[in-house]
Design an enzyme around this catalytic site. Structure first.
Site, PDB file in Angstrom:
ATOM      1  N   TRP A 184       0.861  -1.189   0.000  1.00  0.00           N
ATOM      2  CA  TRP A 184       0.000   0.000   0.000  1.00  0.00           C
ATOM      3  C   TRP A 184       0.897   1.239   0.000  1.00  0.00           C
ATOM      4  O   TRP A 184       1.836   1.328   0.790  1.00  0.00           O
ATOM      5  CB  TRP A 184      -0.888  -0.036   1.250  1.00  0.00           C
ATOM      6  CG  TRP A 184      -1.845   1.107   1.391  1.00  0.00           C
ATOM      7  CD1 TRP A 184      -2.663   1.632   0.441  1.00  0.00           C
ATOM      8  CD2 TRP A 184      -2.094   1.853   2.600  1.00  0.00           C
ATOM      9  NE1 TRP A 184      -3.412   2.648   0.971  1.00  0.00           N
ATOM     10  CE2 TRP A 184      -3.084   2.806   2.288  1.00  0.00           C
ATOM     11  CE3 TRP A 184      -1.589   1.810   3.896  1.00  0.00           C
ATOM     12  CZ2 TRP A 184      -3.574   3.713   3.232  1.00  0.00           C
ATOM     13  CZ3 TRP A 184      -2.075   2.698   4.834  1.00  0.00           C
ATOM     14  CH2 TRP A 184      -3.056   3.635   4.509  1.00  0.00           C
ATOM     15  N   ASP A 265      -0.913  -5.608   9.373  1.00  0.00           N
ATOM     16  CA  ASP A 265      -1.895  -4.625   8.928  1.00  0.00           C
ATOM     17  C   ASP A 265      -3.135  -5.403   8.498  1.00  0.00           C
ATOM     18  O   ASP A 265      -3.108  -6.122   7.499  1.00  0.00           O
ATOM     19  CB  ASP A 265      -1.325  -3.809   7.760  1.00  0.00           C
ATOM     20  CG  ASP A 265      -2.297  -2.729   7.305  1.00  0.00           C
ATOM     21  OD1 ASP A 265      -3.440  -2.686   7.808  1.00  0.00           O
ATOM     22  OD2 ASP A 265      -1.916  -1.918   6.436  1.00  0.00           O
ATOM     23  N   LYS A 301     -13.433  -1.084   5.785  1.00  0.00           N
ATOM     24  CA  LYS A 301     -13.955  -1.893   4.694  1.00  0.00           C
ATOM     25  C   LYS A 301     -14.956  -2.931   5.187  1.00  0.00           C
ATOM     26  O   LYS A 301     -16.046  -3.048   4.647  1.00  0.00           O
ATOM     27  CB  LYS A 301     -12.797  -2.585   3.961  1.00  0.00           C
ATOM     28  CG  LYS A 301     -12.215  -1.796   2.818  1.00  0.00           C
ATOM     29  CD  LYS A 301     -11.410  -0.564   3.230  1.00  0.00           C
ATOM     30  CE  LYS A 301     -10.069  -0.905   3.816  1.00  0.00           C
ATOM     31  NZ  LYS A 301      -9.187   0.269   4.003  1.00  0.00           N
TER      32      LYS A 301
HETATM   33  N1  PLA Z   1      -3.801  -0.632   5.188  1.00  0.00           N
HETATM   34  C1  PLA Z   1      -4.033  -1.036   3.940  1.00  0.00           C
HETATM   35  C2  PLA Z   1      -3.291  -2.202   3.396  1.00  0.00           C
HETATM   36  C3  PLA Z   1      -4.972  -0.347   3.149  1.00  0.00           C
HETATM   37  O1  PLA Z   1      -5.186  -0.745   1.900  1.00  0.00           O
HETATM   38  C4  PLA Z   1      -5.656   0.759   3.694  1.00  0.00           C
HETATM   39  C5  PLA Z   1      -6.645   1.530   2.884  1.00  0.00           C
HETATM   40  C6  PLA Z   1      -5.370   1.113   5.011  1.00  0.00           C
HETATM   41  C7  PLA Z   1      -4.439   0.393   5.735  1.00  0.00           C
HETATM   42  C8  PLA Z   1      -6.002   2.280   5.715  1.00  0.00           C
HETATM   43  O2  PLA Z   1      -7.338   2.236   5.801  1.00  0.00           O
HETATM   44  P1  PLA Z   1      -8.162   3.170   6.807  1.00  0.00           P
HETATM   45  O3  PLA Z   1      -7.208   4.113   7.429  1.00  0.00           O
HETATM   46  O4  PLA Z   1      -9.176   3.841   5.982  1.00  0.00           O
HETATM   47  O5  PLA Z   1      -8.727   2.193   7.781  1.00  0.00           O
HETATM   48  N2  PLA Z   1      -6.475   1.555   1.495  1.00  0.00           N
HETATM   49  C9  PLA Z   1      -7.451   2.142   0.574  1.00  0.00           C
HETATM   50  C10 PLA Z   1      -7.736   3.588   0.872  1.00  0.00           C
HETATM   51  C11 PLA Z   1      -8.765   1.378   0.662  1.00  0.00           C
HETATM   52  C12 PLA Z   1      -6.558   4.472   1.057  1.00  0.00           C
HETATM   53  O6  PLA Z   1      -5.607   4.434   0.274  1.00  0.00           O
HETATM   54  O7  PLA Z   1      -6.605   5.259   2.006  1.00  0.00           O
HETATM   55  C13 PLA Z   1      -6.884   1.958  -0.831  1.00  0.00           C
HETATM   56  O8  PLA Z   1      -7.573   2.312  -1.796  1.00  0.00           O
HETATM   57  O9  PLA Z   1      -5.765   1.429  -0.967  1.00  0.00           O
END
Ligand code: PLA
Length: 455
Positions: A184, A265, A301
């Site tokens: 991510w 995570d 989610k």
């Molecule tokens: N960890 C991972 C692996 C994630 O993909 C995301 C969110 C988070 C943590 C954090 O989520 P939260 O803080 O909203 O609980 N990833 C998203 C959104 C869904 C983003 O980038 O913020 C994504 O599209 O990758």
């Protein structure tokens, strides 16, 4: 009285920023190409560095502040919102949409909110620094009977990661965290700005579109004793590729033998298999051996509580007395950061988790979301096959969770956005949860055109 735990803000922030700039700039082992958002991160280098103001620029003391680039993931939504095309589709951010393309508030969440509204004994007082006690208790891993865990309510998954990382930077002897390649896009930024040094371990093999298990084991084996290792609990973002339970067991044995500290995570529990327990297996393996670990949980989610920002950080310790002291230090991290967390989202979660019937309803609705995503995988796969689109697209049905890591390159993505108004991250990741049977043919047309026409 001198407080030894307070670090001077100026120099330490400067150090963190330059560490991040170095990291993003490419002269670090975890170079920009090592994350899932190579191109946009390179330009962040100068944008994130502090610009010291010595004089007025254009009449403003902030005149020399440079324009920062949009976030590589959330910026996709910004671009999508600006596009007037009626056929546009947003497959960027991982946010669940219904078959009608609408955001979904789970029925069980509506019911819980109704119960909360009707309960006139509820007030809006501050929560404790650690959040809602019942929420924390219910969020902590059920495998932990011995009270050896410190759980604090945090601002969703991101906030939990940040608080955990700040704690480690202050109290753990090893400052290096290994993150999977790719991962991510926010991970390297969260950890670097918290004061950790980020390195990568091999995870994904683009040639097989599967796990590079050998590379993963080699890299973890070569890491220094005690290093922190970030693990996606399930439904790896962006690849949709997870280790099998047997592979998790091998990872566990290696990590425990090298005393590597796991930082899980868990942002997609329930989205990988449709089952909360099955998706928690990786974390529970590590809990069951009695060892220590951190886990950042998000309800964004799996309960559809994105904007409520509700999550939890758990630090599993060897013994209850250690956990108590760890919690006392977590409070010192949180208090100057945001004081204490918001009450509403955590109250919804606690209402659902404490009630058998509501909990069961949640699992049914969660399974329905996971199943709809899987059906989108099959629809897209079939649509590409029926178009005779060159290439092997079986990874679309093999990968799990919210995303497909298509293998489309930056140019192909740009082409699809330009010509078909399909919005997705530049690394070729698409959020399957944003698709519907109505939009699949349009996406299949776009992919077909991209791989047959674009350079
Ligand atoms: N960890 C991972 C692996 C994630 O993909 C995301 C969110 C988070 C943590 C954090 O989520 P939260 O803080 O909203 O609980 N990833 C998203 C959104 C869904 C983003 O980038 O913020 C994504 O599209 O990758």
């Amino acid at each position: 009285m001198e407080d030894a735990t307070v670090r001077p803000i100026g120099p330490s922030t400067g150090r963190r920023l330059s560490a991040l700039a170095r990291h993003l700039g490419g002269d670090h082992p975890a170079s920009p190409s090592s994350t899932s958002e190579a191109a946009p991160m390179a330009s962040l280098n100068h944008a994130i560095a502090p610009s010291h103001t010595s004089a007025f620029h254009g009449g403003s003391v902030f005149g020399n502040v440079v324009q920062a680039p949009e976030d590589p993931i959330l910026g996709v939504t910004v671009a999508y919102n600006k596009d007037p095309s009626p056929v546009k589709v947003n497959l960027g951010v991982g946010a669940y949409r219904t078959e009608e393309g609408k955001p979904l508030v789970l029925n069980v969440v509506r019911r819980a909110e109704q119960l909360l509204v009707n309960d006139l004994s509820r007030v809006k007082e501050y929560l404790p620094i650690t959040g809602l006690a019942e929420f924390n208790k219910l969020s902590a891993n059920p495998a932990i009977q011995e009270n050896r865990v410190a759980t604090v309510q945090c601002l969703s998954g991101t906030g939990s990661l940040r608080v955990g990382a700040e704690f480690l930077a202050k109290h753990y002897h090893e400052r290096t965290i290994y993150i999977p390649l790719p991962t991510w896009g926010n991970h390297p930024k969260v950890f670097t700005l918290a004061g950790l040094s980020v390195k990568t371990y091999r995870y994904y093999d683009p040639t097989t579109r599967g796990l590079n298990f050998q590379g993963l084991l080699e890299d973890l084996n070569a890491s220094p004793t005690g290093a922190i290792v970030l693990l996606h609990a399930c439904a790896h973002n962006p690849t949709g590729v997870d280790p099998t339970v047997e592979q998790w067991e091998q990872i566990r044995q290696l990590m425990r033998s090298k005393e590597l500290l796991p930082f899980f995570d868990s942002a997609y529990q329930g989205f990988a298999s449709g089952n909360l327990d099955a998706d928690a297996q990786s974390v529970r393996l590590f809990v069951a051996d009695g060892g220590e670990l951190l886990a950042a949980q998000s309800y964004a989610k799996n309960m559809g509580l994105y904007g409520e920002r509700v999550g939890a950080l758990s630090i599993v310790c060897r013994a209850a007395d250690v956990a108590g002291r760890v919690e006392s230090q977590l409070k010192l991290v949180i208090r100057p950061m945001y004081s204490n967390p918001p009450i509403h989202g955590a109250s919804i979660v606690a209402t659902i988790l404490r009630d058998r019937e509501l909990y069961n309803e949640w699992t049914v609705e969660l399974k329905a979301m996971a199943d709809r995503i899987i059906s989108m995988r099959h629809l897209l796969y079939d649509a590409l096959r029926s178009r005779g689109t060159p290439g092997d697209w079986s990874h679309i049905i093999k990968q799990i969770g919210m995303f497909t890591f298509t293998g489309l390159n930056t140019e192909q993505v740009a082409f699809m956005t330009r010509e078909y108004h399909i919005y997705m991250t530049s690394d070729g990741r698409i959020s399957m949860a944003g698709l519907s049977s109505r939009t699949v043919p349009h996406l299949a047309d776009a992919i077909h055109a991209a791989v047959t026409r674009a350079v």
